[in-house]
Design a protein around this motif. Structure first.
Motif: not given
Length: 156
Positions: A96, A98-100, A137-141
């Motif tokens: 895991q 960046c939260g993904q 990448r699916t998150t913006t964290k």
């Protein structure tokens, strides 16, 4: 066609854009930033430098109707290398960042891998710098941990 506009970042790191709020980063609180809307990305430019790139929630048809929108100039220069972090692959072949959750594969379970973080993808490398896979990448964290630490098995 790309457009640019300027917004002031709120005290908690948000900017208003098309009736929505975007998280651009709390270190920019109170500053005036330029938002460049390209195809499906928003580039946040602060002090003439690219600060962050986010997925765009604004469709191309409504970009020109945004308050303060103008035709964009040349794209901002990219001055930084991609961020690289290490993660230990779980017993199920996942890591895991960046939260993904990223599925790396069962053959790599228990190993430490290096993940190169791009604006729209992750590149995963093994300990010999061989690329294992590339994942969208699916998150913006943002990254909060850079180093992975292996755990020793409990002795019975």
């Amino acid at each position: 066609m790309a457009v640019e506009l300027e917004r002031t970042v709120t005290a908690i790191g948000l900017v208003a854009l098309g009736g929505r709020f975007l998280q651009v980063g709390s270190p920019l609180a109170g500053q005036r930033v330029t938002l460049r809307l390209d195809d499906h990305l928003i580039h946040v430019i602060a002090d003439g430098r690219l600060w962050r790139t986010l997925p765009s929630p604004i469709d191309p048809a409504t970009r020109r109707r945004l308050r303060g929108a103008r035709v964009a100039g040349p794209p901002p220069p990219i001055e930084h290398d991609p961020i690289r972090v290490q993660r230990r692959v779980s017993c199920r072949g996942q890591a895991q960042v960046c939260g993904q959750r990223i599925q790396i594969g069962l053959p790599h379970a228990g190993k430490i891998v290096t993940i190169e973080i791009g604006d729209d993808h992750f590149n995963i490398y093994d300990q010999h710098e061989t690329m294992l896979c590339m994942v969208p990448r699916t998150t913006t964290k943002e990254v909060t941990r850079y180093k992975a630490y292996g755990h020793k098995a409990a002795s019975a």
